[in-house]
Design an enzyme around this catalytic site. Structure first.
Site, PDB file in Angstrom:
ATOM      1  CE  LYS A  13       3.546  76.057  94.755  1.00 16.83           C
ATOM      2  NZ  LYS A  13       3.847  77.440  95.165  1.00 16.83           N
ATOM      3  NE  ARG A  88       3.822  74.208 100.893  1.00 20.64           N
ATOM      4  CZ  ARG A  88       2.891  74.622 100.011  1.00 20.64           C
ATOM      5  NH1 ARG A  88       2.259  73.752  99.260  1.00 20.64           N
ATOM      6  NH2 ARG A  88       2.617  75.886  99.900  1.00 20.64           N
ATOM      7  NE  ARG A 127      -2.925  83.085  96.001  1.00 22.90           N
ATOM      8  CZ  ARG A 127      -2.014  82.167  96.270  1.00 22.90           C
ATOM      9  NH1 ARG A 127      -1.493  81.440  95.287  1.00 22.90           N
ATOM     10  NH2 ARG A 127      -1.594  81.994  97.496  1.00 22.90           N
ATOM     11  NE  ARG A 160      -4.749  80.392  99.692  1.00 21.86           N
ATOM     12  CZ  ARG A 160      -3.636  79.814  99.289  1.00 21.86           C
ATOM     13  NH1 ARG A 160      -3.506  79.459  98.026  1.00 21.86           N
ATOM     14  NH2 ARG A 160      -2.651  79.600 100.125  1.00 21.86           N
ATOM     15  NE  ARG A 171       1.140  81.112 102.291  1.00 16.86           N
ATOM     16  CZ  ARG A 171       0.268  81.801 101.553  1.00 16.86           C
ATOM     17  NH1 ARG A 171      -0.365  82.838 102.068  1.00 16.86           N
ATOM     18  NH2 ARG A 171       0.035  81.446 100.317  1.00 16.86           N
TER      19      ARG A 171
HETATM   20  P1  ADP Z   1       1.219  79.501  93.624  1.00 19.05           P
HETATM   21  O1  ADP Z   1       0.263  78.392  93.248  1.00 19.05           O
HETATM   22  O2  ADP Z   1       2.651  79.157  93.272  1.00 19.05           O
HETATM   23  O3  ADP Z   1       1.087  79.930  95.045  1.00 19.05           O
HETATM   24  P2  ADP Z   1      -0.412  81.180  91.847  1.00 19.05           P
HETATM   25  O4  ADP Z   1      -0.396  80.420  90.566  1.00 19.05           O
HETATM   26  O5  ADP Z   1      -1.634  81.140  92.670  1.00 19.05           O
HETATM   27  O6  ADP Z   1       0.890  80.762  92.729  1.00 19.05           O
HETATM   28  O7  ADP Z   1      -0.036  82.702  91.488  1.00 19.05           O
HETATM   29  C1  ADP Z   1      -0.033  83.700  92.516  1.00 19.05           C
HETATM   30  C2  ADP Z   1      -0.643  84.991  91.972  1.00 19.05           C
HETATM   31  O8  ADP Z   1       0.260  85.576  91.019  1.00 19.05           O
HETATM   32  C3  ADP Z   1      -1.971  84.833  91.246  1.00 19.05           C
HETATM   33  O9  ADP Z   1      -2.776  85.958  91.533  1.00 19.05           O
HETATM   34  C4  ADP Z   1      -1.585  84.793  89.769  1.00 19.05           C
HETATM   35  O10 ADP Z   1      -2.621  85.341  88.938  1.00 19.05           O
HETATM   36  C5  ADP Z   1      -0.345  85.665  89.732  1.00 19.05           C
HETATM   37  N1  ADP Z   1       0.679  85.182  88.786  1.00 19.05           N
HETATM   38  C6  ADP Z   1       0.997  83.887  88.496  1.00 19.05           C
HETATM   39  N2  ADP Z   1       2.002  83.821  87.589  1.00 19.05           N
HETATM   40  C7  ADP Z   1       2.351  85.113  87.313  1.00 19.05           C
HETATM   41  C8  ADP Z   1       3.327  85.709  86.424  1.00 19.05           C
HETATM   42  N3  ADP Z   1       4.165  84.960  85.687  1.00 19.05           N
HETATM   43  N4  ADP Z   1       3.395  87.063  86.396  1.00 19.05           N
HETATM   44  C9  ADP Z   1       2.560  87.822  87.163  1.00 19.05           C
HETATM   45  N5  ADP Z   1       1.622  87.330  87.995  1.00 19.05           N
HETATM   46  C10 ADP Z   1       1.511  85.982  88.073  1.00 19.05           C
HETATM   47  P1  ADP Z   2       0.704  78.523  98.224  1.00 18.43           P
HETATM   48  O1  ADP Z   2       0.888  77.876  96.890  1.00 18.43           O
HETATM   49  O2  ADP Z   2       0.197  79.911  98.140  1.00 18.43           O
HETATM   50  O3  ADP Z   2       1.869  78.354  99.137  1.00 18.43           O
HETATM   51  P2  ADP Z   2      -1.017  76.279  98.977  1.00 18.43           P
HETATM   52  O4  ADP Z   2      -2.412  76.426  98.517  1.00 18.43           O
HETATM   53  O5  ADP Z   2      -0.124  75.348  98.248  1.00 18.43           O
HETATM   54  O6  ADP Z   2      -0.417  77.749  99.022  1.00 18.43           O
HETATM   55  O7  ADP Z   2      -0.975  75.872 100.513  1.00 18.43           O
HETATM   56  C1  ADP Z   2      -1.720  76.566 101.490  1.00 18.43           C
HETATM   57  C2  ADP Z   2      -1.372  76.038 102.874  1.00 18.43           C
HETATM   58  O8  ADP Z   2      -1.739  74.651 102.968  1.00 18.43           O
HETATM   59  C3  ADP Z   2       0.110  76.065 103.229  1.00 18.43           C
HETATM   60  O9  ADP Z   2       0.516  77.317 103.761  1.00 18.43           O
HETATM   61  C4  ADP Z   2       0.190  74.945 104.277  1.00 18.43           C
HETATM   62  O10 ADP Z   2      -0.328  75.367 105.528  1.00 18.43           O
HETATM   63  C5  ADP Z   2      -0.788  73.917 103.712  1.00 18.43           C
HETATM   64  N1  ADP Z   2      -0.128  72.949 102.814  1.00 18.43           N
HETATM   65  C6  ADP Z   2      -0.313  72.797 101.483  1.00 18.43           C
HETATM   66  N2  ADP Z   2       0.447  71.810 100.993  1.00 18.43           N
HETATM   67  C7  ADP Z   2       1.171  71.324 102.040  1.00 18.43           C
HETATM   68  C8  ADP Z   2       2.172  70.307 102.171  1.00 18.43           C
HETATM   69  N3  ADP Z   2       2.583  69.580 101.135  1.00 18.43           N
HETATM   70  N4  ADP Z   2       2.691  70.108 103.414  1.00 18.43           N
HETATM   71  C9  ADP Z   2       2.280  70.809 104.474  1.00 18.43           C
HETATM   72  N5  ADP Z   2       1.367  71.803 104.411  1.00 18.43           N
HETATM   73  C10 ADP Z   2       0.799  72.058 103.208  1.00 18.43           C
END
Ligand code: ADP
Ligand code: ADP
Ligand code: ZN
Length: 213
Positions: A13, A88, A127, A160, A171
């Site tokens: 995302k 979420r 990541r 992180r 998660r």
């Molecule tokens: P999210 O915001 O949904 O938690 P991220 O965009 O941070 O996910 O992506 C999670 C990790 O996976 C990052 O280290 C990113 O570089 C990697 N990643 C994202 N998209 C892809 C993909 N299509 N294929 C392989 N690795 C990916």
């Molecule tokens: P990822 O994309 O890897 O799941 P985020 O950066 O979106 O991680 O979120 C990190 C943390 O922040 C989540 O595990 C949760 O604790 C909190 N968080 C983020 N967005 C929300 C939301 N919309 N509602 C509740 N908690 C949230």
């Protein structure tokens, strides 16, 4: 153009929202980024959110609804925005509906980025993110030229605290029980689309651009 990017942690995302934000000149509103900034600043919101974030649970609905309600009223959201990581829970989706109705706003596309659980664990545990410009990296799929250093700006890469295997499993479970039901909230709306997040980053981007036009 107002967008919602959904999908489990690690689906891509943030990676995609960053690029789409640039292409369409609209801001990426990541509740995760905003909450991490609040924790770092030691604000009241940060203090209330910290424990849930560390354990991989969700921060309470009232906190994130408040953050998003304030944020979409800012000037840079007038031409559109990408919600990344919000809503979420079904309660957050209901609240968003009210926030948008009050402002005569609508969502153009709700896009769910999908990926297998094992791929998600590997993505999250590999990541890292630039502490200066926010560019995302992965130790296998998008490794920086020099370990620990951002290719784009030379900033230091940070991992992180919640990106460890135990928290990630929690998660993913939280996603299945609390966030997956949000999909049903949007599925019949006509604006809901699913994109295969197992493709390469470039191909996911192309799929998104095809949908957005
Ligand atoms: P999210 O915001 O949904 O938690 P991220 O965009 O941070 O996910 O992506 C999670 C990790 O996976 C990052 O280290 C990113 O570089 C990697 N990643 C994202 N998209 C892809 C993909 N299509 N294929 C392989 N690795 C990916
Ligand atoms: P990822 O994309 O890897 O799941 P985020 O950066 O979106 O991680 O979120 C990190 C943390 O922040 C989540 O595990 C949760 O604790 C909190 N968080 C983020 N967005 C929300 C939301 N919309 N509602 C509740 N908690 C949230
Ligand atoms: Zn950087």
């Amino acid at each position: 153009m107002n967008l919602i990017f959904m999908g489990p942690p690690g689906a891509g995302k943030g990676t995609q929202a960053r690029q789409i934000a640039e292409k369409y000149s609209i801001p990426q509103l990541s509740t995760g980024d905003m909450l991490r900034a609040a924790v770092k600043a030691g604000s009241e919101v940060g203090l209330r959110a910290k424990a849930a974030m560390e354990s991989g649970g969700l921060v309470t609905d009232d906190i994130v609804i408040g953050i998003i309600g304030d944020r979409i009223d800012e000037e840079d959201c007038k031409g559109g925005f990408i919600l990344d990581g919000f809503p979420r829970t079904v309660a957050q989706a209901e609240a968003l509906k009210g926030l948008l109705a009050d402002r005569s706003m609508t969502i153009d596309h709700v896009i769910d980025i999908t990926a297998d659980n094992e791929a998600l664990v590997a993505r999250i545990t590999g990541r890292s993110t630039c502490s200066k410009c926010g560019e995302g990296y992965h130790n296998q799929h998008k490794a920086p030229a020099t370990a620990g250093i951002c290719d784009k700006c030379g900033g230091a890469l940070a991992t992180r605290a919640d990106d460890n295997e135990a928290t990630v499993r929690n998660r993913l479970e939280v996603y299945d029980t609390q966030t997956a039901p949000v999909m049903d909230f949007y599925k019949n709306s006509g604006s809901f689309k699913s994109v295969d997040g197992m493709q390469s980053m470039d191909d996911v981007f192309k799929s998104l651009c095809n949908i957005l036009g």
